[in-house]
Motif scaffolding. Structure first.
Motif, mmCIF file in Angstrom:
data_model
loop_
_atom_site.group_PDB
_atom_site.id
_atom_site.type_symbol
_atom_site.label_atom_id
_atom_site.label_comp_id
_atom_site.label_asym_id
_atom_site.label_seq_id
_atom_site.Cartn_x
_atom_site.Cartn_y
_atom_site.Cartn_z
ATOM 1 N N PRO A 14 0.824 -1.205 0.000
ATOM 2 C CA PRO A 14 0.000 0.000 0.000
ATOM 3 C C PRO A 14 0.867 1.268 0.000
ATOM 4 O O PRO A 14 2.016 1.230 0.435
ATOM 5 N N VAL A 15 0.284 2.348 -0.500
ATOM 6 C CA VAL A 15 0.946 3.659 -0.362
ATOM 7 C C VAL A 15 0.487 4.218 0.985
ATOM 8 O O VAL A 15 -0.706 4.284 1.258
ATOM 9 N N GLU A 16 1.454 4.545 1.843
ATOM 10 C CA GLU A 16 1.121 5.082 3.167
ATOM 11 C C GLU A 16 1.871 6.388 3.384
ATOM 12 O O GLU A 16 3.099 6.404 3.199
ATOM 13 N N HIS B 271 9.607 2.487 1.152
ATOM 14 C CA HIS B 271 9.408 3.733 1.911
ATOM 15 C C HIS B 271 9.876 4.998 1.195
ATOM 16 O O HIS B 271 10.031 6.036 1.827
ATOM 17 N N MET B 272 10.094 4.898 -0.098
ATOM 18 C CA MET B 272 10.448 6.103 -0.848
ATOM 19 C C MET B 272 9.157 6.848 -1.187
ATOM 20 O O MET B 272 8.080 6.240 -1.299
ATOM 21 N N LEU B 273 9.310 8.149 -1.363
ATOM 22 C CA LEU B 273 8.145 8.991 -1.660
ATOM 23 C C LEU B 273 7.537 8.603 -3.005
ATOM 24 O O LEU B 273 8.251 8.376 -3.980
ATOM 25 N N VAL B 274 6.192 8.534 -3.032
ATOM 26 C CA VAL B 274 5.495 8.275 -4.299
ATOM 27 C C VAL B 274 4.966 9.625 -4.801
ATOM 28 O O VAL B 274 4.192 10.280 -4.102
ATOM 29 N N PRO B 275 5.394 10.059 -5.995
ATOM 30 C CA PRO B 275 4.979 11.376 -6.496
ATOM 31 C C PRO B 275 3.454 11.457 -6.666
ATOM 32 O O PRO B 275 2.809 10.439 -6.957
ATOM 33 N N PRO B 276 2.855 12.671 -6.477
ATOM 34 C CA PRO B 276 1.397 12.838 -6.559
ATOM 35 C C PRO B 276 0.824 12.343 -7.890
ATOM 36 O O PRO B 276 -0.257 11.746 -7.903
ATOM 37 N N GLN B 277 1.564 12.546 -8.980
ATOM 38 C CA GLN B 277 1.008 12.103 -10.276
ATOM 39 C C GLN B 277 0.912 10.578 -10.339
ATOM 40 O O GLN B 277 -0.001 10.024 -10.967
ATOM 41 N N VAL B 278 1.826 9.871 -9.649
ATOM 42 C CA VAL B 278 1.752 8.400 -9.612
ATOM 43 C C VAL B 278 0.545 7.981 -8.765
ATOM 44 O O VAL B 278 -0.206 7.067 -9.131
ATOM 45 N N ILE B 279 0.343 8.699 -7.650
ATOM 46 C CA ILE B 279 -0.813 8.403 -6.788
ATOM 47 C C ILE B 279 -2.111 8.578 -7.593
ATOM 48 O O ILE B 279 -3.024 7.747 -7.518
ATOM 49 N N LEU C 273 -2.424 8.207 -10.796
ATOM 50 C CA LEU C 273 -2.505 7.081 -11.736
ATOM 51 C C LEU C 273 -3.066 5.829 -11.051
ATOM 52 O O LEU C 273 -3.871 5.104 -11.637
ATOM 53 N N ILE C 274 -2.610 5.603 -9.805
ATOM 54 C CA ILE C 274 -3.108 4.425 -9.073
ATOM 55 C C ILE C 274 -4.625 4.533 -8.910
ATOM 56 O O ILE C 274 -5.363 3.567 -9.127
ATOM 57 N N LYS C 275 -5.076 5.748 -8.572
ATOM 58 C CA LYS C 275 -6.507 5.977 -8.316
ATOM 59 C C LYS C 275 -7.358 5.818 -9.575
ATOM 60 O O LYS C 275 -8.561 5.596 -9.497
ATOM 61 N N MET C 276 -6.710 5.919 -10.729
ATOM 62 C CA MET C 276 -7.453 5.799 -11.982
ATOM 63 C C MET C 276 -7.787 4.351 -12.348
ATOM 64 O O MET C 276 -8.695 4.092 -13.139
ATOM 65 N N TYR C 277 -7.039 3.424 -11.812
ATOM 66 C CA TYR C 277 -7.249 1.986 -12.083
ATOM 67 C C TYR C 277 -7.340 1.671 -13.577
ATOM 68 O O TYR C 277 -8.147 0.858 -13.995
ATOM 69 N N SER C 278 -6.469 2.317 -14.368
ATOM 70 C CA SER C 278 -6.498 1.965 -15.792
ATOM 71 C C SER C 278 -5.478 0.869 -16.079
ATOM 72 O O SER C 278 -5.667 0.065 -16.986
ATOM 73 N N HIS C 279 -4.409 0.848 -15.321
ATOM 74 C CA HIS C 279 -3.500 -0.289 -15.390
ATOM 75 C C HIS C 279 -2.709 -0.408 -14.086
ATOM 76 O O HIS C 279 -2.790 0.466 -13.231
ATOM 77 N N ILE C 280 -1.957 -1.507 -13.974
ATOM 78 C CA ILE C 280 -1.164 -1.763 -12.758
ATOM 79 C C ILE C 280 -0.037 -0.723 -12.675
ATOM 80 O O ILE C 280 0.669 -0.499 -13.646
ATOM 81 N N ILE C 281 0.099 -0.106 -11.486
ATOM 82 C CA ILE C 281 1.164 0.890 -11.294
ATOM 83 C C ILE C 281 2.188 0.318 -10.302
ATOM 84 O O ILE C 281 1.807 -0.220 -9.256
ATOM 85 N N CYS D 163 6.021 0.828 -8.082
ATOM 86 C CA CYS D 163 6.911 1.824 -7.473
ATOM 87 C C CYS D 163 8.114 2.044 -8.394
ATOM 88 O O CYS D 163 8.693 1.089 -8.895
ATOM 89 N N GLU D 164 8.479 3.331 -8.589
ATOM 90 C CA GLU D 164 9.587 3.638 -9.506
ATOM 91 C C GLU D 164 10.927 3.191 -8.926
ATOM 92 O O GLU D 164 11.894 3.043 -9.660
#
Ligand SMILES: [Zn+2]
Length: 239
Positions: A198-200, A208-216, A218-226, A228-229
């Protein structure tokens, strides 16, 4: 794949991940067990060292006593020989010299006899130490064997749990898209038993690295599997 399909896939991955993480942790625990047994066995072997040393000393005492006994026999033989010659001597002076030689040899013999007696006492002492060491070791062995048995039965418990977990995970596999499952397993095997996290607090739950807002987003869009970079684990957001 529709949004609800992907949501469904992710929820199945989360389910299987719970089993897989337990499988990973238990397998790691099991893998440590042979070393645990080796440590117990090494510690027990070390406790035998004192006995080995005492037995060595005991043998050394016996060996030295045998040498002294041979020496004593040779000494007695010498005295016998000198005594036999005593009355064939011509002068009084020769007689006195030989008598002195015999007295000296007898004195040497007494010293050797004394040494042999002492060696018997030493052997008795060592024997008593060996006996008490053997009793102590029997107790130690009991403890060691019990500890070993405990470790072995904990391995068996782990095996039983693993069989159960494997059965449970197998029931979920048909629910997961084969391509997604393949990807999941690939990450699982290379990322310490954690493939989906999960992203926490805006960070990856794996590295535990920061997930950029644009990636978050993308996850919320559920268009494909995202993923961690940084650690490549699949990311999801708790509903
Ligand atoms: Zn990560």
């Amino acid at each position: 794949m529709t949004v609800s399909d992907l949501k469904n896939q992710i929820s199945n991955l989360i389910k299987i991940q719970e089993f897989d993480y337990q499988i990973y942790s238990l397998s790691a625990k099991k893998a440590d067990k042979p070393q645990e047994i080796k440590r117990l066995s090494d510690a027990f072997e070390l406790k035998k060292q004192n006995l080995v040393l005492l037995e060595k000393q005991s043998l050394e005492i016996q060996k030295q006593r045998k040498e002294k006994e041979l020496e004593l026999a040779a000494n007695a033989e010498g005295i016998k020989k000198l005594s036999g010659q005593l009355f064939s001597l011509k002068t009084n002076k020769e007689f006195q010299t030989m008598q002195q030689q015999i007295a000296d040899a007898k004195a040497d013999g007494s010293v050797i006899e004394e040494r042999i007696l002492v060696s018997f006492e030493e052997a008795d002492k060592i024997k008593a130490q060996i006996d008490s060491e053997n009793i102590k070791l029997k107790e130690e062995e009991k403890i060691y064997l019990q500890q070993k048995k405990d470790v072995e039965s904990s391995v068996k418990e782990i095996d039983d749990q693993l069989v159960q977990l494997e059965t449970q995970r197998k029931q979920i596999i048909p629910e997961i898209d084969p391509k997604i499952f393949q990807e999941y397993e690939r990450i699982l095997s290379s990322r310490e038993g954690l493939a989906i996290v999960p992203v926490e607090h805006n960070s990856c739950g794996g590295c535990h690295m920061l997930v950029p807002p644009q990636v978050i987003n993308l996850i919320k869009m559920y268009s494909h599997i995202i993923t961690c970079e940084v650690c490549n684990r699949i990311l999801y957001i708790r509903e």
